[in-house]
Design an enzyme around this catalytic site. Structure first.
Site, PDB file in Angstrom:
ATOM      1  N   ASP A 270       0.968  -1.157   0.008  1.00 46.87           N
ATOM      2  CA  ASP A 270      -0.082  -0.026  -0.055  1.00 46.87           C
ATOM      3  C   ASP A 270       0.955   1.188  -0.051  1.00 46.87           C
ATOM      4  O   ASP A 270       1.050   1.912   1.096  1.00 46.87           O
ATOM      5  CB  ASP A 270      -0.909   0.108   1.196  1.00 46.87           C
ATOM      6  CG  ASP A 270      -2.158   0.768   1.196  1.00 46.87           C
ATOM      7  OD1 ASP A 270      -2.313   1.313   0.364  1.00 46.87           O
ATOM      8  OD2 ASP A 270      -2.933   0.782   1.820  1.00 46.87           O
TER       9      ASP A 270
ATOM     10  N   LYS B  13      -8.019   2.057  -7.233  1.00 43.75           N
ATOM     11  CA  LYS B  13      -8.970   1.774  -5.846  1.00 43.75           C
ATOM     12  C   LYS B  13      -9.889   2.790  -5.854  1.00 43.75           C
ATOM     13  O   LYS B  13      -9.671   4.108  -5.813  1.00 43.75           O
ATOM     14  CB  LYS B  13      -8.335   0.953  -5.226  1.00 43.75           C
ATOM     15  CG  LYS B  13      -7.244   1.988  -4.298  1.00 43.75           C
ATOM     16  CD  LYS B  13      -6.708   1.386  -3.078  1.00 43.75           C
ATOM     17  CE  LYS B  13      -5.913   2.057  -2.572  1.00 43.75           C
ATOM     18  NZ  LYS B  13      -5.041   1.306  -1.266  1.00 43.75           N
ATOM     19  N   HIS B  14     -11.124   2.646  -5.124  1.00 42.36           N
ATOM     20  CA  HIS B  14     -11.903   1.167  -4.775  1.00 42.36           C
ATOM     21  C   HIS B  14     -13.027   1.117  -5.887  1.00 42.36           C
ATOM     22  O   HIS B  14     -13.818   1.709  -5.447  1.00 42.36           O
ATOM     23  CB  HIS B  14     -11.900   1.114  -3.513  1.00 42.36           C
ATOM     24  CG  HIS B  14     -11.117   1.438  -2.547  1.00 42.36           C
ATOM     25  ND1 HIS B  14     -10.750   2.563  -2.104  1.00 42.36           N
ATOM     26  CD2 HIS B  14     -10.318   0.523  -1.702  1.00 42.36           C
ATOM     27  CE1 HIS B  14      -9.465   2.282  -1.130  1.00 42.36           C
ATOM     28  NE2 HIS B  14      -9.270   1.195  -0.932  1.00 42.36           N
TER      29      HIS B  14
ATOM     30  N   ARG C 140      -6.993  10.545   1.207  1.00 43.18           N
ATOM     31  CA  ARG C 140      -6.320   9.662   0.410  1.00 43.18           C
ATOM     32  C   ARG C 140      -6.782   9.707  -0.745  1.00 43.18           C
ATOM     33  O   ARG C 140      -6.210   9.421  -1.853  1.00 43.18           O
ATOM     34  CB  ARG C 140      -6.659   8.141   0.983  1.00 43.18           C
ATOM     35  CG  ARG C 140      -6.242   7.977   2.259  1.00 43.18           C
ATOM     36  CD  ARG C 140      -7.112   6.559   2.752  1.00 43.18           C
ATOM     37  NE  ARG C 140      -6.557   5.524   1.989  1.00 43.18           N
ATOM     38  CZ  ARG C 140      -7.461   4.103   2.062  1.00 43.18           C
ATOM     39  NH1 ARG C 140      -8.637   4.256   2.806  1.00 43.18           N
ATOM     40  NH2 ARG C 140      -6.940   3.448   1.283  1.00 43.18           N
TER      41      ARG C 140
ATOM     42  N   HIS D  26     -14.092  -1.081   6.444  1.00 44.19           N
ATOM     43  CA  HIS D  26     -13.234  -2.059   7.545  1.00 44.19           C
ATOM     44  C   HIS D  26     -14.371  -2.487   8.506  1.00 44.19           C
ATOM     45  O   HIS D  26     -14.328  -3.673   9.079  1.00 44.19           O
ATOM     46  CB  HIS D  26     -12.279  -1.365   8.149  1.00 44.19           C
ATOM     47  CG  HIS D  26     -11.069  -1.093   7.333  1.00 44.19           C
ATOM     48  ND1 HIS D  26     -11.339  -0.064   6.292  1.00 44.19           N
ATOM     49  CD2 HIS D  26     -10.104  -1.654   6.949  1.00 44.19           C
ATOM     50  CE1 HIS D  26     -10.260   0.055   5.620  1.00 44.19           C
ATOM     51  NE2 HIS D  26      -9.465  -0.914   5.926  1.00 44.19           N
TER      52      HIS D  26
ATOM     53  N   ASP E  82     -10.398  -5.897  -2.329  1.00 45.82           N
ATOM     54  CA  ASP E  82      -9.901  -5.199  -1.055  1.00 45.82           C
ATOM     55  C   ASP E  82      -9.582  -6.324   0.064  1.00 45.82           C
ATOM     56  O   ASP E  82      -9.725  -7.623  -0.300  1.00 45.82           O
ATOM     57  CB  ASP E  82     -10.773  -4.036  -0.530  1.00 45.82           C
ATOM     58  CG  ASP E  82     -10.179  -3.023   0.322  1.00 45.82           C
ATOM     59  OD1 ASP E  82      -8.929  -3.248   0.741  1.00 45.82           O
ATOM     60  OD2 ASP E  82     -10.857  -2.059   0.533  1.00 45.82           O
TER      61      ASP E  82
END
Length: 603
Positions: free
Chosen positions: A121, A231-232, A201, A244, A317
């Site tokens: 990453d 991504k994503h 991000r 998450h 992911d």
């Protein structure tokens, strides 16, 4: 001059690897043989020699730390079992020092019959993962690869040349330590200020600028021997749920998806992106069943492969996230991901059981063996296109010459300085050049105690200019921070200038990205008492929504030392301020806002 000479040497050393990667790509991200006959024969021969379980194992990538482990340790025994026993096809490398990562990956490659493909990453440069960390209790920075500003900082600078350079240097440093695939760039359009997981991000909220900057980064990566991952897919920007922890659902129309979320991915595919990472979230406009995109053949098959024409690697992911586990459990989620079109399953809960689940999907006729073959062929072709069939090890002795070169450091500093954004300065307090060396400067850092570098570089720069600079720290997690705020209100009364540095990031443990009430009240009281605080955001830039009356607000986009240095230099007038908001914070801070300041002395 030394930095430029080293960069030239690096370019020559990696020219072969970069040329191999470029020769083996098409504009749709499809690996093809770089030499007619030879490459295809290697892929065919390796694939033909594999059992079904060995092919399934190529698709399953555990995560490994880049730390030191003894050969007799249980940690190394587990890695050895994954490679020699399960015969996995690759790994996701987590955090560690550059030398340790390189040495460890070499040892892992020697164990594997087929070359391993290693991803990491590296969103903010190789240093985002390849750094030695901090030695406690002294907080000694152990150094490492170069860290670039977050993507939203590049959005504030709005310069595709900087994005390309970040990609180029990330590829050079990453390949030098044995990493082949970066799980970057983030192509999500962050148009939801309460997004708890994307935030800085992302390059910003404008799909066209996200597309342009992301494509430039991809070209920098892929023209220098590394594979990029967008991504994503189809887009994680418009949500206030952390995938998450739960399943996000984005309820927008297909027309909106076409004009916002999908725009950067279409551009990335045109730019030749090698891989796409899936989104553990539901988009009813694409699949009304409610399953996350990672498990949807309509999303990965009909849209990504069909409509968008992507032929490269589809990477899931992390498969240990609640966004895919809550509905189906680990093994069923694995089978559904493969059936949907995923080629690589990263970070599974259990490596052996995940491989077994891929095999079971064939036995249960959920998908044919040819479906597994198609994924493994893509994986092997990626390995061949990177030259791993000929050379899989890196030269550990060359790492110090390739990683954190002075020219690379300078490039990251330039990107950081170009990104600093002065959203508001109603009292014209910036820069601080009006103050003499004896000025009483109170610098307050608000961060978690575990954030060891928070404020260190920033305050060091201030102390070099102001003899009476005073540094204070408030622990966000301490139940006693209210007393700290009260004490600092008293100290602010006698200060000539008060700087409040916020390291409050997007909140991973809550549904919103809001600021703690005690912090907001502290800033409000400073303003009421006439302290004229300058708030510097090293974390979540949207915090201004909670403190609309603060007289000065400067956004530095991230807490890395490179961003702290850039923010301090901007405040001191040593570098110009030219960043523009790539997001809308509020009606009084729209996208494009940003006050300009020229440097008052040579940078």
């Amino acid at each position: 001059m030394i930095g430029r000479r080293r960069v030239a040497v690096i370019a020559l050393v990696l020219a072969g690897a970069g040329a191999a990667a470029c020769a083996g790509r098409t504009t749709a991200g499809r690996p093809v043989p770089s030499a007619p006959g030879r490459g295809q024969s290697w892929t065919d021969s390796v694939l033909a020699a594999m059992t079904l379980r060995e092919k399934a194992a190529q698709m399953v990538w555990p995560t490994v730390l880049g730390d030191y482990v003894a050969g007799s340790s249980p940690q190394w025994g587990r890695i050895r079992d994954w490679i020699a026993g399960d015969r996995v096809g690759g790994f996701t490398m987590s955090v560690g020092s550059p030398i340790e990562i390189a040495a460890k990956l070499n040892a892992m490659q020697r164990l594997s019959r087929v070359p391993l493909l290693v991803g990491a990453d590296l969103e903010f440069g190789a240093g985002y993962r390849a750094r030695g960390g901090y030695f406690v209790p002294n907080a000694i920075d152990l150094g490492g690869a170069v860290v670039f500003p977050p993507e939203m900082a590049l959005g504030a600078a709005d310069d595709t040349a900087l994005a390309y350079e970040q990609g180029r240097l990330t590829a050079i440093e990453g390949r030098a330590i044995g990493i082949h695939v970066t799980y970057a760039p983030v192509l999500d359009v962050n148009n939801n200020p309460d997004n708890p997981v994307i935030n800085t991000r992302s390059y910003g909220e404008d799909p066209a600028r996200v597309a342009a900057l992301g494509s430039a980064f991809i070209r920098g990566i892929e023209s220098h021997g590394m594979l990029a991952t967008g991504k994503h897919f189809p887009g994680h920007g418009d949500t206030d749920v952390n995938s998450h922890l739960a399943l996000p659902v984005i309820r927008v129309s297909r027309a909106r998806l076409d004009t916002v979320e999908l725009v950067p991915f279409r551009a990335a595919i045109r730019a030749g992106v090698a891989a796409i990472m899936s989104f553990h979230g539901s988009m009813p406009a694409l699949d009304s069943s409610g399953v996350p995109g990672t498990l949807s053949s309509k999303v990965l098959g009909d849209v990504l492969r069909g409509e968008l024409g992507f032929q490269g690697l589809v990477i899931s992911d992390a498969m240990d996230m609640r966004g895919v586990l809550d509905q189906f459990g680990a093994e069923e989620a694995t089978k559904r991901a493969v059936a949907a079109g995923a080629d690589i399953l990263i970070q599974p809960l259990d490596v052996t059981r995940t491989i077994d689940a891929v095999v079971a999907g064939v036995a249960e006729r959920r998908y044919p063996e040819s479906r597994v073959d198609a994924s493994v062929r893509r994986i092997l072709e990626a390995k061949r296109s990177l030259g791993l069939d000929r050379r899989r090890l890196v030269d550990v002795d060359s790492v110090p010459a390739m990683v954190a070169d002075s020219g690379h450091v300078t490039a990251a500093r330039l990107a950081a300085e170009r990104s600093i954004t002065l959203v508001r300065d109603s009292l014209r307090a910036v820069p601080l050049s009006r103050l003499n060396r004896g000025a009483r400067v109170l610098s307050i850092t608000v961060a978690r105690r575990a954030d060891l570098p928070a404020g260190a570089t920033f305050d060091e720069q201030l102390r070099a200019r102001f003899d009476a600079a005073r540094s204070e720290f408030v622990d966000l997690d301490s139940p006693e921070n209210g007393a700290s705020y009260w004490r600092l209100l008293q100290a602010a009364d006698s200060a000539d200038v008060v700087l409040v540095s916020s390291y409050i990031t997007q909140r991973w443990d809550a549904a919103t990205a809001g600021a703690p009430a005690s912090f907001v009240e502290f800033v409000r009281q400073l303003t009421i008492r006439g302290a004229r605080p300058i708030v510097i955001s090293f974390g979540n830039p949207y915090l201004l929504r909670a403190m609309p009356d603060v007289p000065a607000y400067l956004v530095a986009w991230g807490g890395f030392p490179v961003m702290q240095r850039a923010a301090a230099r901007a405040l001191l007038g040593l570098s110009p301020i030219s960043g523009r908001l790539p997001i809308t914070i509020s009606s009084f801070a729209p996208r494009g806002a940003g006050e300009i300041r020229t440097a008052l002395s040579p940078p």
